[in-house]
Design an enzyme around this catalytic site. Structure first.
Site, PDB file in Angstrom:
ATOM      1  N   ARG A 230       0.853  -1.186   0.000  1.00 14.61           N
ATOM      2  CA  ARG A 230       0.000   0.000   0.000  1.00 14.61           C
ATOM      3  C   ARG A 230       0.890   1.237   0.000  1.00 14.61           C
ATOM      4  O   ARG A 230       1.910   1.272   0.680  1.00 14.61           O
ATOM      5  CB  ARG A 230      -0.926   0.030   1.225  1.00 14.61           C
ATOM      6  CG  ARG A 230      -2.120  -0.906   1.137  1.00 14.61           C
ATOM      7  CD  ARG A 230      -3.126  -0.502   0.031  1.00 14.61           C
ATOM      8  NE  ARG A 230      -4.250  -1.407  -0.058  1.00 14.61           N
ATOM      9  CZ  ARG A 230      -4.318  -2.468  -0.877  1.00 14.61           C
ATOM     10  NH1 ARG A 230      -3.309  -2.748  -1.672  1.00 14.61           N
ATOM     11  NH2 ARG A 230      -5.391  -3.229  -0.892  1.00 14.61           N
ATOM     12  N   ASP A 254       4.586  -0.178  -6.972  1.00 16.60           N
ATOM     13  CA  ASP A 254       3.334  -0.544  -7.642  1.00 16.60           C
ATOM     14  C   ASP A 254       2.176   0.224  -7.013  1.00 16.60           C
ATOM     15  O   ASP A 254       1.059   0.186  -7.518  1.00 16.60           O
ATOM     16  CB  ASP A 254       3.081  -2.055  -7.520  1.00 16.60           C
ATOM     17  CG  ASP A 254       1.850  -2.498  -8.303  1.00 16.60           C
ATOM     18  OD1 ASP A 254       1.765  -2.143  -9.505  1.00 16.60           O
ATOM     19  OD2 ASP A 254       0.972  -3.167  -7.732  1.00 16.60           O
ATOM     20  N   GLU A 259      -2.411   7.684  -4.820  1.00 18.48           N
ATOM     21  CA  GLU A 259      -2.743   7.084  -6.112  1.00 18.48           C
ATOM     22  C   GLU A 259      -4.213   7.171  -6.496  1.00 18.48           C
ATOM     23  O   GLU A 259      -4.568   7.049  -7.665  1.00 18.48           O
ATOM     24  CB  GLU A 259      -2.341   5.594  -6.125  1.00 18.48           C
ATOM     25  CG  GLU A 259      -3.225   4.711  -5.243  1.00 18.48           C
ATOM     26  CD  GLU A 259      -2.813   3.234  -5.271  1.00 18.48           C
ATOM     27  OE1 GLU A 259      -1.618   2.952  -5.127  1.00 18.48           O
ATOM     28  OE2 GLU A 259      -3.702   2.383  -5.421  1.00 18.48           O
ATOM     29  N   HIS A 291      -0.549   0.024  -9.708  1.00 20.25           N
ATOM     30  CA  HIS A 291      -1.272  -0.949  -8.867  1.00 20.25           C
ATOM     31  C   HIS A 291      -1.711  -2.151  -9.719  1.00 20.25           C
ATOM     32  O   HIS A 291      -2.890  -2.506  -9.780  1.00 20.25           O
ATOM     33  CB  HIS A 291      -2.488  -0.290  -8.199  1.00 20.25           C
ATOM     34  CG  HIS A 291      -2.858  -0.962  -6.904  1.00 20.25           C
ATOM     35  ND1 HIS A 291      -3.155  -0.264  -5.763  1.00 20.25           N
ATOM     36  CD2 HIS A 291      -2.981  -2.272  -6.580  1.00 20.25           C
ATOM     37  CE1 HIS A 291      -3.449  -1.119  -4.791  1.00 20.25           C
ATOM     38  NE2 HIS A 291      -3.344  -2.342  -5.269  1.00 20.25           N
TER      39      HIS A 291
HETATM   40  P1  NAI Z   1      -1.536 -11.400   4.779  1.00 18.00           P
HETATM   41  O1  NAI Z   1      -2.602 -10.955   5.739  1.00 18.00           O
HETATM   42  O2  NAI Z   1      -1.464 -12.835   4.385  1.00 18.00           O
HETATM   43  O3  NAI Z   1      -0.100 -10.989   5.397  1.00 18.00           O
HETATM   44  C1  NAI Z   1       0.160  -9.767   6.003  1.00 18.00           C
HETATM   45  C2  NAI Z   1       1.272  -9.975   7.004  1.00 18.00           C
HETATM   46  O4  NAI Z   1       1.599  -8.695   7.555  1.00 18.00           O
HETATM   47  C3  NAI Z   1       0.882 -10.892   8.178  1.00 18.00           C
HETATM   48  O5  NAI Z   1       1.858 -11.884   8.374  1.00 18.00           O
HETATM   49  C4  NAI Z   1       0.800  -9.944   9.348  1.00 18.00           C
HETATM   50  O6  NAI Z   1       1.149 -10.556  10.583  1.00 18.00           O
HETATM   51  C5  NAI Z   1       1.807  -8.888   8.950  1.00 18.00           C
HETATM   52  N1  NAI Z   1       1.629  -7.644   9.688  1.00 18.00           N
HETATM   53  C6  NAI Z   1       0.514  -7.112  10.242  1.00 18.00           C
HETATM   54  N2  NAI Z   1       0.799  -5.967  10.881  1.00 18.00           N
HETATM   55  C7  NAI Z   1       2.124  -5.765  10.728  1.00 18.00           C
HETATM   56  C8  NAI Z   1       3.015  -4.767  11.177  1.00 18.00           C
HETATM   57  N3  NAI Z   1       2.590  -3.736  11.938  1.00 18.00           N
HETATM   58  N4  NAI Z   1       4.316  -4.867  10.825  1.00 18.00           N
HETATM   59  C9  NAI Z   1       4.759  -5.919  10.098  1.00 18.00           C
HETATM   60  N5  NAI Z   1       3.965  -6.904   9.657  1.00 18.00           N
HETATM   61  C10 NAI Z   1       2.660  -6.829   9.966  1.00 18.00           C
HETATM   62  O7  NAI Z   1      -1.686 -10.448   3.519  1.00 18.00           O
HETATM   63  P2  NAI Z   1      -1.157 -10.700   2.035  1.00 18.00           P
HETATM   64  O8  NAI Z   1      -2.188 -11.410   1.249  1.00 18.00           O
HETATM   65  O9  NAI Z   1       0.209 -11.274   2.085  1.00 18.00           O
HETATM   66  O10 NAI Z   1      -1.113  -9.200   1.465  1.00 18.00           O
HETATM   67  C11 NAI Z   1      -0.186  -8.253   1.963  1.00 18.00           C
HETATM   68  C12 NAI Z   1      -0.568  -6.874   1.462  1.00 18.00           C
HETATM   69  O11 NAI Z   1      -0.402  -6.825   0.050  1.00 18.00           O
HETATM   70  C13 NAI Z   1      -2.052  -6.510   1.678  1.00 18.00           C
HETATM   71  O12 NAI Z   1      -2.233  -5.896   2.936  1.00 18.00           O
HETATM   72  C14 NAI Z   1      -2.332  -5.549   0.565  1.00 18.00           C
HETATM   73  O13 NAI Z   1      -2.209  -4.229   1.060  1.00 18.00           O
HETATM   74  C15 NAI Z   1      -1.248  -5.802  -0.464  1.00 18.00           C
HETATM   75  N6  NAI Z   1      -1.759  -6.251  -1.760  1.00 18.00           N
HETATM   76  C16 NAI Z   1      -1.402  -5.556  -2.888  1.00 18.00           C
HETATM   77  C17 NAI Z   1      -1.840  -5.942  -4.143  1.00 18.00           C
HETATM   78  C18 NAI Z   1      -1.430  -5.228  -5.387  1.00 18.00           C
HETATM   79  O14 NAI Z   1      -2.024  -5.455  -6.455  1.00 18.00           O
HETATM   80  N7  NAI Z   1      -0.409  -4.380  -5.358  1.00 18.00           N
HETATM   81  C19 NAI Z   1      -2.753  -7.079  -4.268  1.00 18.00           C
HETATM   82  C20 NAI Z   1      -3.022  -7.784  -3.039  1.00 18.00           C
HETATM   83  C21 NAI Z   1      -2.565  -7.360  -1.828  1.00 18.00           C
END
Ligand code: NAI
Length: 343
Positions: A230, A254, A259, A291
């Site tokens: 993000r 990305d 944005e 994105h």
């Molecule tokens: P996920 O929920 O599987 O993993 C997120 C991880 O971040 C978890 O292990 C969690 O414990 C950790 N986390 C939470 N708070 C934290 C903190 N304060 N400091 C460090 N780590 C922390 O999510 P996933 O599926 O891996 O997605 C990650 C991010 O990717 C999403 O939040 C989303 O914003 C972004 N995303 C971007 C896309 C794009 O097209 N550019 C598409 C899909 C997701």
């Protein structure tokens, strides 16, 4: 069931038409984003379907609630654009927790390789029959240390890809995964040791501007920063300063903090109002995609399938495993767990 589908793009319509037709859901597609001015378009609909840059803040939630809309279906994983707390007892909020972590992780690696091997520069050169190599020197990923912030679904796939390149992987997560074999370190150590930092954590109050003037100063000189998570994880002005000071070697973005009115649209005929973004894009060592990390055939199909199923489940039974709720979460004591319904 009738759904107001905001910020609809041609690739969304293609993927959703296929699935919605199958399940008897009627989509009313709107090009416009959801916000306080456009919320009225959802009148008469059971739910709204939104994406990352739609505005689902308190006033929008109130407007939707008043006109009888029952749920918000996010067709993405992140939900920082939704006031989930305010939605409680008004609208159910469902999302797509996973659709293809590979799509995002592979895009992160694609950006990293493009940037450090200067592929974007080489592509432009050879199209003009310029076969010189000056200024295209890159560096090996093999043996470099990558710091991954957020070891969830996407972070882990990215780590596996990096291991395949022979990189040393260290990570920081607020909730480290037990027995995962991941080398967790504190954030400060990650900043100090990493040649490459890739962000895969959600945007929260805690992670807002995780990359800022202070943290940039604590990073290795020449660090490459990759952000497919993000935009607001990075203070874009601090990033720009770090690049100008040669502290940051390259940035692959990305996502971008501001944005929402820019990405996903063709602005090529307009004057770019955002000076920070314009300056970043002008840098030879900054690569920006709009994105796009999620945009694969597989991910779009999975997003459509899960979103439509979420809509049906929440509408028919009031229950959905993919519901977001600040109130009950997944704790044992919550009413939702006991009664199998939130409100
Ligand atoms: P996920 O929920 O599987 O993993 C997120 C991880 O971040 C978890 O292990 C969690 O414990 C950790 N986390 C939470 N708070 C934290 C903190 N304060 N400091 C460090 N780590 C922390 O999510 P996933 O599926 O891996 O997605 C990650 C991010 O990717 C999403 O939040 C989303 O914003 C972004 N995303 C971007 C896309 C794009 O097209 N550019 C598409 C899909 C997701």
């Amino acid at each position: 069931m009738k759904i107001a589908f905001f910020d609809a793009k041609p690739y969304d319509r293609q993927a959703f038409d296929r699935v919605a037709g199958e399940y008897g859901v009627r989509m009313k597609y709107y090009d416009t984003k959801l916000n306080a001015d456009t919320a009225q378009l959802a009148r008469g609909c059971d739910g709204v379907c939104v994406f990352v840059n739609d505005d689902v803040s308190a006033p929008v939630i109130d407007a939707l609630h008043e006109m009888g809309v029952r749920f918000v279906a996010l067709r993405c994983a992140g939900f920082n654009n939704v006031d989930v707390r305010h939605a409680f007892k008004k609208l159910h909020v469902v999302h797509v927790p996973a659709y293809s972590p590979y799509a995002v992780a592979e895009h992160a690696m694609a950006m990293l390789l493009t940037s450090i091997r200067r592929i974007h520069k080489a592509y432009n050169r050879t199209r003009e029959f310029n076969f010189s190599l000056g200024g295209l020197t890159g560096f090996d990923l093999h043996g470099k240390t990558v710091g991954v912030v957020g070891t969830g679904k996407i972070g882990r796939v990215f780590m596996d890809i990096c291991r395949g390149f022979g990189m040393q992987v260290i990570a920081y997560d607020k909730f480290p995964a037990k027995d995962s074999g991941i080398e967790y370190v504190e954030l400060d150590e990650l900043f100090a040791r990493s040649d490459i930092i890739s962000l895969h954590c959600p945007l929260t109050e805690e992670t807002y501007h995780l990359v800022n003037g202070d943290s940039v100063g604590r990073m290795k000189k020449g660090v490459v920063i990759v952000n497919t998570s993000r935009g607001a994880l990075i203070d874009a002005d601090a990033l720009l300063e770090g690049i100008k000071a040669r502290q940051i070697g390259a940035a692959c973005l990305d996502v971008y903090e501001e944005e929402s009115d820019i990405f996903f649209e063709d602005n090529s005929g307009h004057i770019m109002e955002d000076d920070t973004l314009a300056r970043l894009i002008s840098m030879p060592n900054v690569l920006v995609t709009s994105h796009q990390a999620f945009l694969t055939e597989e991910a779009l199909g999975n997003i459509a399938e899960t979103t439509v199923k979420n809509m049906l489940e929440i509408s028919e039974s009031g229950m959905c495993a993919n519901e977001l709720c600040y109130h009950c979460g997944k704790t044992e004591s919550c009413r939702k767990n006991r009664q199998k319904k939130c409100f």
